[in-house]
Write a protein that holds these residues in place. Structure first.
Motif, PDB file in Angstrom:
ATOM      1  N   THR A  55      30.443  33.661  41.639  1.00 37.07           N
ATOM      2  CA  THR A  55      31.686  33.137  42.194  1.00 37.07           C
ATOM      3  C   THR A  55      32.601  34.259  42.652  1.00 37.07           C
ATOM      4  OG1 THR A  55      32.886  33.159  40.087  1.00 37.07           O
ATOM      5  CG2 THR A  55      31.547  31.197  40.585  1.00 37.07           C
ATOM      6  N   ALA A  56      33.586  33.901  43.462  1.00 34.82           N
ATOM      7  CA  ALA A  56      34.569  34.882  43.926  1.00 34.82           C
ATOM      8  C   ALA A  56      35.368  35.442  42.760  1.00 34.82           C
ATOM      9  CB  ALA A  56      35.497  34.233  44.951  1.00 34.82           C
ATOM     10  N   ALA A  59      33.323  38.080  41.134  1.00 36.10           N
ATOM     11  CA  ALA A  59      33.307  39.274  41.978  1.00 36.10           C
ATOM     12  C   ALA A  59      34.560  40.098  41.746  1.00 36.10           C
ATOM     13  CB  ALA A  59      33.187  38.881  43.449  1.00 36.10           C
ATOM     14  N   ARG A  60      35.734  39.431  41.667  1.00 32.54           N
ATOM     15  CA  ARG A  60      36.979  40.159  41.408  1.00 32.54           C
ATOM     16  C   ARG A  60      36.958  40.806  40.032  1.00 32.54           C
ATOM     17  NH1 ARG A  60      39.105  35.550  44.000  1.00 32.54           N
ATOM     18  NH2 ARG A  60      39.568  34.581  41.969  1.00 32.54           N
ATOM     19  N   VAL A  65      35.390  43.737  46.324  1.00 35.95           N
ATOM     20  CA  VAL A  65      36.455  43.274  47.217  1.00 35.95           C
ATOM     21  C   VAL A  65      36.266  41.810  47.595  1.00 35.95           C
ATOM     22  CG1 VAL A  65      36.905  45.567  48.136  1.00 35.95           C
ATOM     23  CG2 VAL A  65      35.201  44.111  49.249  1.00 35.95           C
ATOM     24  N   SER A  66      35.033  41.310  47.475  1.00 33.11           N
ATOM     25  CA  SER A  66      34.757  39.914  47.808  1.00 33.11           C
ATOM     26  C   SER A  66      33.411  39.522  47.229  1.00 33.11           C
ATOM     27  CB  SER A  66      34.736  39.700  49.326  1.00 33.11           C
ATOM     28  OG  SER A  66      33.638  40.387  49.908  1.00 33.11           O
ATOM     29  N   LEU A  67      33.152  38.214  47.212  1.00 34.88           N
ATOM     30  CA  LEU A  67      31.851  37.727  46.765  1.00 34.88           C
ATOM     31  C   LEU A  67      30.755  38.214  47.695  1.00 34.88           C
ATOM     32  CD1 LEU A  67      30.071  36.001  44.945  1.00 34.88           C
ATOM     33  CD2 LEU A  67      30.732  33.994  46.300  1.00 34.88           C
ATOM     34  N   ALA A  68      31.023  38.224  48.990  1.00 37.26           N
ATOM     35  CA  ALA A  68      30.017  38.697  49.951  1.00 37.26           C
ATOM     36  C   ALA A  68      29.684  40.157  49.706  1.00 37.26           C
ATOM     37  CB  ALA A  68      30.533  38.493  51.377  1.00 37.26           C
ATOM     38  N   ALA A  69      30.700  40.972  49.398  1.00 33.50           N
ATOM     39  CA  ALA A  69      30.460  42.396  49.141  1.00 33.50           C
ATOM     40  C   ALA A  69      29.623  42.574  47.879  1.00 33.50           C
ATOM     41  CB  ALA A  69      31.790  43.129  49.011  1.00 33.50           C
ATOM     42  N   ARG A  71      27.411  40.461  46.678  1.00 35.61           N
ATOM     43  CA  ARG A  71      26.030  40.068  46.977  1.00 35.61           C
ATOM     44  C   ARG A  71      25.323  41.115  47.828  1.00 35.61           C
ATOM     45  NH1 ARG A  71      27.032  33.563  48.136  1.00 35.61           N
ATOM     46  NH2 ARG A  71      26.857  32.915  45.947  1.00 35.61           N
TER      47      ARG A  71
END
Length: 267
Positions: A55-56, A59-60, A65-69, A71
């Motif tokens: 989840t976002a 990630a934090r 910096v983001s969930l995409a980063a 992954r």
């Protein structure tokens, strides 16, 4: 588990309490306390999780910096391996830091000496403890392979022996090589060993430098800068002007100083 200086600083500050790694199998156990540049970091959980469940918010909590980063980072290395979510917390300062600056009394020195004698008797290659301490005292900040060669030992065995001495606070690891601690010097002095460095000033108390790379470490050592508190007496511009101190070393210094509550001097 390798953690970058910025991650360590965030863990100590309480801003990061998760990490994600791709492993074939769990490499850490819950309750393990890792020794790091900022102190002891404890493993609070180790769970295998599907990438799709991240989840976002997680990630934090991992400092991404983001969930995409997050992954993308996990997909860069060994994307075929499962993902593990590791819970982290800052536990305490490394007890060895205080131990190596604590000068033992005569009774404690006798206990340490008896322990050193047991190590010497158990060694299949003969006594090594005092010789190693004296060599480190004579040649601080010298590469381990060079020290091992001086003693006629292989580097791996030499490092293993030094780690035993470090556990008792007798030596301190530098970015290059080692130095004798105040505790180790007291043991040698009590036993009357001739020390070529006996007139050399003792180590200044404070926070050791982080790993900066060989060039930057040599430069700072040559200028007598072995503690973050000493670096904090200089401006960032003064440190940057030192030959061998590049952007990487400056980033490591900033992160370590921030974690220790220090900063460069401001004019």
């Amino acid at each position: 588990m390798l953690l970058r200086p910025a991650e360590l600083a965030a863990i100590r500050a309480g801003d990061v309490d998760l990490a994600f790694r791709r492993w074939e199998r769990p490499r850490l156990r819950v309750g393990t306390r890792m020794r790091t540049a900022v102190g002891l970091v404890e493993i609070t959980s180790v769970d295998r999780v599907p990438v799709s469940s991240l989840t976002a918010a997680e990630a934090r909590r991992a400092g991404a910096v983001s969930l995409a980063a997050l992954r993308r980072g996990l997909d860069r290395v060994h994307p075929d391996r499962p993902v593990y979510r590791i819970g982290l917390r800052y536990a305490d300062v490394d007890p060895r830091h205080a131990l190596r600056e604590a000068v033992p009394d005569a009774a404690e020195i006798d206990t340490i000496a008896a322990w050193l004698d047991r190590l010497d008797r158990a060694s299949p290659t003969g006594p090594w403890t005092r010789e190693t301490l004296l060599l480190i005292d004579e040649l601080p900040a010298t590469r381990a392979p060079d020290l091992a060669q001086r003693m006629g030992r292989d580097t791996a065995a030499f490092k293993q022996n030094v780690r035993k001495l470090k556990e008792r606070g007798l030596t301190e690891s530098l970015d290059i090589g080692y130095r004798l601690s105040a505790r180790g010097g007291a043991v040698l002095d009590h036993e009357g060993h001739p020390r070529p460095s006996v007139d050399r000033p003792g180590p200044e108390p404070g926070t050791p430098l982080p790993h900066l790379g060989a060039g930057a470490t040599r430069t700072l050592t040559a200028h007598g800068l072995l503690r973050l508190e000493q670096v904090a007496r200089l401006t960032e511009s003064e440190v940057r002007a030192l030959h061998g101190v590049g952007p990487y070393a400056l980033d490591r210094l900033r992160a370590a100083m921030d974690a220790a509550g220090l900063s460069f001097r401001v004019v």
